[in-house]
Design an enzyme around this catalytic site. Sequence first.
Site, PDB file in Angstrom:
ATOM      1  N   GLY A 105       2.364   2.391  10.766  1.00  0.00           N
ATOM      2  CA  GLY A 105       3.351   3.456  10.621  1.00  0.00           C
ATOM      3  C   GLY A 105       4.088   3.811  11.903  1.00  0.00           C
ATOM      4  O   GLY A 105       4.754   4.834  11.980  1.00  0.00           O
ATOM      5  N   SER A 124       3.190  -1.981  10.426  1.00  0.00           N
ATOM      6  CA  SER A 124       4.635  -2.061  10.686  1.00  0.00           C
ATOM      7  C   SER A 124       5.231  -3.425  10.344  1.00  0.00           C
ATOM      8  O   SER A 124       6.102  -3.926  11.053  1.00  0.00           O
ATOM      9  CB  SER A 124       4.958  -1.666  12.128  1.00  0.00           C
ATOM     10  N   GLU A 126      -5.574  -4.668  10.527  1.00  0.00           N
ATOM     11  CA  GLU A 126      -4.538  -3.654  10.726  1.00  0.00           C
ATOM     12  C   GLU A 126      -4.833  -2.878  12.004  1.00  0.00           C
ATOM     13  O   GLU A 126      -5.599  -1.909  11.978  1.00  0.00           O
ATOM     14  CB  GLU A 126      -4.510  -2.684   9.541  1.00  0.00           C
ATOM     15  N   ASN A 178       0.870  -1.175   0.000  1.00  0.00           N
ATOM     16  CA  ASN A 178       0.000   0.000   0.000  1.00  0.00           C
ATOM     17  C   ASN A 178       0.906   1.223   0.000  1.00  0.00           C
ATOM     18  O   ASN A 178       1.482   1.574   1.026  1.00  0.00           O
ATOM     19  CB  ASN A 178      -0.895  -0.038   1.252  1.00  0.00           C
ATOM     20  N   TRP A 179       1.007   1.826  -1.161  1.00  0.00           N
ATOM     21  CA  TRP A 179       1.970   2.929  -1.297  1.00  0.00           C
ATOM     22  C   TRP A 179       1.476   4.240  -0.686  1.00  0.00           C
ATOM     23  O   TRP A 179       2.239   5.205  -0.585  1.00  0.00           O
ATOM     24  CB  TRP A 179       2.297   3.169  -2.783  1.00  0.00           C
ATOM     25  N   LYS A 180       0.198   4.284  -0.330  1.00  0.00           N
ATOM     26  CA  LYS A 180      -0.392   5.506   0.246  1.00  0.00           C
ATOM     27  C   LYS A 180      -0.138   6.705  -0.684  1.00  0.00           C
ATOM     28  O   LYS A 180      -0.114   6.536  -1.895  1.00  0.00           O
ATOM     29  CB  LYS A 180       0.121   5.731   1.674  1.00  0.00           C
ATOM     30  N   HIS A 192      -9.570   1.466   4.748  1.00  0.00           N
ATOM     31  CA  HIS A 192      -8.305   1.636   5.467  1.00  0.00           C
ATOM     32  C   HIS A 192      -8.515   2.600   6.642  1.00  0.00           C
ATOM     33  O   HIS A 192      -9.310   3.540   6.542  1.00  0.00           O
ATOM     34  CB  HIS A 192      -7.232   2.165   4.518  1.00  0.00           C
ATOM     35  N   GLY A 201       2.755  -1.031   4.294  1.00  0.00           N
ATOM     36  CA  GLY A 201       2.847   0.383   3.945  1.00  0.00           C
ATOM     37  C   GLY A 201       4.284   0.797   3.711  1.00  0.00           C
ATOM     38  O   GLY A 201       4.871   0.570   2.646  1.00  0.00           O
ATOM     39  N   GLY A 202       4.908   1.365   4.728  1.00  0.00           N
ATOM     40  CA  GLY A 202       6.246   1.950   4.608  1.00  0.00           C
ATOM     41  C   GLY A 202       7.270   1.033   3.957  1.00  0.00           C
ATOM     42  O   GLY A 202       8.045   1.471   3.094  1.00  0.00           O
TER      43      GLY A 202
HETATM   44  P1  PGA Z   1       2.753   0.404   7.634  1.00  0.00           P
HETATM   45  O1  PGA Z   1       1.270   0.632   6.981  1.00  0.00           O
HETATM   46  O2  PGA Z   1       3.261  -0.886   7.080  1.00  0.00           O
HETATM   47  O3  PGA Z   1       3.541   1.594   7.205  1.00  0.00           O
HETATM   48  O4  PGA Z   1       2.547   0.334   9.116  1.00  0.00           O
HETATM   49  C1  PGA Z   1       0.400  -0.431   6.776  1.00  0.00           C
HETATM   50  C2  PGA Z   1      -0.896   0.083   6.186  1.00  0.00           C
HETATM   51  O5  PGA Z   1      -1.348   1.170   6.572  1.00  0.00           O
HETATM   52  O6  PGA Z   1      -1.496  -0.577   5.320  1.00  0.00           O
END
Ligand code: PGA
Length: 254
Positions: free
Chosen positions: A173, A213, A167, A9-11, A95, A234-235
């Site tokens: 994050g 995370s 999640e 998920n590149w946001k 999300h 995400g990250g």
């Molecule tokens: P993260 O995000 O891996 O940066 O914690 C996960 C997400 O929001 O899908």
Amino acid sequence: MRTPLLAGNWKMYKTTGEARELVEGLLHGLGDVSDRKVLVCPPFTALHTVRDLVQGTPIALGAQDVYIEPQGAFTGAISPVMLRDLGCTYVIVGHSERRAIFGEGDDLIGKKVRAALTHDLMPILCVGETKPQRDAGEAETIVVAQVRAALAGMTPDQIARIVIAYEPVWAIGTGDTATPVDAQAMHATIRQTLGELAGTDVAAAINILYGGSVKPDNIDDLMAQPDIDGSLVGGASLKADSFLRIVHFLPTRG
Ligand code: PGA
């Protein structure tokens, strides 16, 4: 039985040039991934660029959100038809950032799940509790309620075409991931709920992803849990080397 799904998920990251660079890096190091599914969810603005790069490769394309109507006067919105047109096969729905920042509630999220299914997009329905909710011992109640609200009135056939992502909001994050044991417990609860809604056979076949995370150094322990069928990342999905290490998690479950 369930093929693991590793989703990025590149946001709101990556211009088209940066997206191209990342996907080229992923394709370069991907290797044989025939026993797992790999998905990237770029921002809308990079979908076209990424589509051209991943066509004919093992990487599937998804979007991060969708509106509920096929077309119309909905300024700023993107329809499921448009996502299909761009080659998307998945879409993230509900999300926690959509829930918390953009005010999306269970009702709208349920409609988005339905709209995705109607247009042959596989929705990745995100659920998760906040830190105060977990501290109050309400995590399971909250998550079960989110699953039930989004899937209310749906047939087993419809539910069979959904992916769930657990999640925990406090893990997103923050670097503060759920322990594999806690994540497994919640995944088992979610699967039990899916069984109540759609029957145990359907529930046993649904992919339940963990997100929050997820990093190269914790993916293996998470994936070793019996009800964790992949991850929404995400990250760590924003760099080719870290996402590739997650995609190439060990050990492979049979
Ligand atoms: P993260 O995000 O891996 O940066 O914690 C996960 C997400 O929001 O899908």
